[in-house]
Design an enzyme around this catalytic site. Structure first.
Site, PDB file in Angstrom:
ATOM      1  N   SER A 124       0.822  -1.217   0.000  1.00 43.30           N
ATOM      2  CA  SER A 124       0.000   0.000   0.000  1.00 43.30           C
ATOM      3  C   SER A 124       0.856   1.267   0.000  1.00 43.30           C
ATOM      4  O   SER A 124       1.933   1.297   0.612  1.00 43.30           O
ATOM      5  CB  SER A 124      -0.883  -0.008   1.252  1.00 43.30           C
ATOM      6  N   TYR A 158      -1.989   5.654  -4.707  1.00 41.12           N
ATOM      7  CA  TYR A 158      -3.012   6.694  -4.685  1.00 41.12           C
ATOM      8  C   TYR A 158      -2.425   7.875  -5.442  1.00 41.12           C
ATOM      9  O   TYR A 158      -1.254   8.235  -5.219  1.00 41.12           O
ATOM     10  CB  TYR A 158      -3.321   7.132  -3.250  1.00 41.12           C
ATOM     11  N   THR A 184      -5.379   2.694  -7.466  1.00 43.25           N
ATOM     12  CA  THR A 184      -6.689   2.597  -6.806  1.00 43.25           C
ATOM     13  C   THR A 184      -7.580   3.724  -7.309  1.00 43.25           C
ATOM     14  O   THR A 184      -7.242   4.902  -7.185  1.00 43.25           O
ATOM     15  CB  THR A 184      -6.522   2.643  -5.278  1.00 43.25           C
ATOM     16  N   LYS A 252      -7.624  -0.734  -9.690  1.00 41.48           N
ATOM     17  CA  LYS A 252      -8.290  -1.388  -8.544  1.00 41.48           C
ATOM     18  C   LYS A 252      -9.505  -0.576  -8.131  1.00 41.48           C
ATOM     19  O   LYS A 252      -9.386   0.607  -7.780  1.00 41.48           O
ATOM     20  CB  LYS A 252      -7.311  -1.491  -7.382  1.00 41.48           C
ATOM     21  N   HIS A 276     -13.310  -1.883  -2.309  1.00 37.36           N
ATOM     22  CA  HIS A 276     -12.425  -1.464  -1.227  1.00 37.36           C
ATOM     23  C   HIS A 276     -12.813  -2.146   0.102  1.00 37.36           C
ATOM     24  O   HIS A 276     -12.765  -1.547   1.170  1.00 37.36           O
ATOM     25  CB  HIS A 276     -12.487   0.062  -1.078  1.00 37.36           C
TER      26      HIS A 276
END
Ligand code: FMN
Length: 390
Positions: A124, A158, A184, A252, A276
């Site tokens: 992440s 992100y 994402t 995603k 999510h």
């Protein structure tokens, strides 16, 4: 696999056992952060319920004795246009702040488990260990402990309003040897997670979102909520991302078949059907329900991998997702539960449980290989879903 006897009467056998044990171990704030969904948590619950609604219709009298002797071979899956092989069709989903679950090692424990189990970890943006340190540990563990491992790292991105900073993250990921960029796309705003508001969520001292520490502004990492994600992000920005990286791009958070088609037109290498983990738009469709229409829209196009995540808790769930056309599933919270209970070993146990359950489900359905799951007509949906969609 190591069983952990927490109390003399309780051995941790399945994902829900790990969940309950993790709940006992984690602080209320950390548990609320990991477990919660948005608003009324309808989608959170439905991600799991939807798997339960799908029933299996097994085929019998098929020689599946190979599964017993070579289970890792039977679960091998090729992804990203056959450039990558994983030993079973599940991948560690990107989840934030692993040091909240395991203060000492955090993401380093998770990455060691990914190497040991020969699978992909998607790291992440909000990791509590820097992406370079995770990549170094990945390499070290392969070299020193598991030279046969086919584990890879992917980087979840992100996109922030500060594009220079975003570009720096992408370039760093590429330099560190991450093999795909997972963008994402369901987070133009953060979902409304009320349990985290009730428990006053904040990162404890000493734990930071390490990738968000900028050399010029240490505050980025601490006050991660003040580094705004770009709510103006749109399809045209994908061309910009394309122009600055040669990594395969995976989107995603796709839930609509039209978006899957647009992704295909943009030359995207993969999509993850995801809501999510029920943390963004509440009352959105469950992901396994969304998958069928997306597969139908895309067909069995070899150019693009379709993955799904959300609510996968049993080997039978994985089998159902593959039967519906997914290449592989991603696993979110169960990894956190394993990490909280027993660090690296806990995550390995979670992956081993799922592998064992998938293998058993395959045998009982008469499937010797992952390809057999697709060939067989194994699924029966309940009344909520039109059977013709299968
Ligand atoms: C605690 C937590 C943190 C998450 N952090 C991220 C993140 O940083 N980036 C991201 O793309 N998705 C994130 N997700 C979503 C997961 O990648 C995944 O979509 C979801 O967890 C799958 O559902 P499951 O938990 O039911 O397996 C997070 C999910 C959870 C539960």
């Amino acid at each position: 696999m190591q069983n952990i006897n927490t109390k003399s009467y309780r051995v941790l056998l399945n994902i829900e056992d790990y969940h309950q044990r993790a709940k006992e171990k984690l602080s209320q704030m950390a548990y609320d952060y990991y477990s919660s969904g948005s608003d009324d948590q309808i989608t959170l619950a439905d991600n799991q319920e939807a798997f339960r609604r799908i029933k299996l219709r097994p085929k019998i009298l098929i020689d599946v004795s190979e599964n017993l002797t070579a289970n890792s071979i039977s679960c091998k899956t090729q992804i990203l246009n056959s450039t990558t092989t994983i030993s079973f069709p599940f991948i560690i989903a990107p989840t934030a702040f692993h040091r909240l679950a395991n203060d000492e090692h955090g993401e380093l424990a998770t990455v060691r488990a990914a190497v040991a189990c020969s699978t992909i970890m998607c790291v992440s943006t909000m990791a509590t260990i820097h992406m370079e340190a995770i990549a170094n540990e990945h390499q070290r563990y392969i070299k020193e402990k598991f030279p046969q491992s086919q584990s890879q790292l992917w980087y979840q991105l992100y996109v922030f309003q500060n594009r220079q900073f975003t570009q720096k993250l992408i370039e760093q990921a590429e330099r560190c040897g991450y093999k795909a960029l997972v963008l994402t796309v369901d987070s133009c705003a953060a979902g409304n997670r009320e349990p985290s508001i009730h428990s006053n969520f904040s990162l404890p001292d000493g734990i930071r979102a390490e990738n968000l520490i900028d050399v010029n502004n240490n505050e980025f990492g601490k006050k991660f909520r003040e580094l705004p994600r770009d709510s103006a992000l749109s399809w045209k920005d994908l061309d910009w991302i394309r122009s600055i990286t040669s990594l395969p791009l995976i989107l995603k958070g796709i839930m609509h078949p039209d978006d899957a088609i647009t992704a295909l037109k943009h030359g995207i290498q993969g999509i993850i059907v995801s809501n999510h983990g029920g943390r963004q738009l509440d009352s959105s469709l469950s992901t396994i329900d969304a998958l069928s229409d997306i597969i139908k829209a895309i067909g069995h196009n070899q150019q693009i991998d379709i993955y799904v995540d959300g609510g996968v808790r049993r080997g039978t769930d994985i089998l159902k997702a593959i039967a519906l056309g997914a290449k592989a599933v991603l696993i979110g919270r169960p990894i956190i539960w394993g990490l909280a209970v027993d660090g690296e070993q806990g995550v390995r146990n979670i992956l081993e449980i799922l592998k064992k359950e998938l293998n058993l489900a395959m045998m009982l359905c008469g499937c010797q290989t992952i390809a057999d799951i697709k060939k067989n007509n194994l699924l029966v949906m309940n009344d909520n879903i039109n059977r013709s969609k299968l």
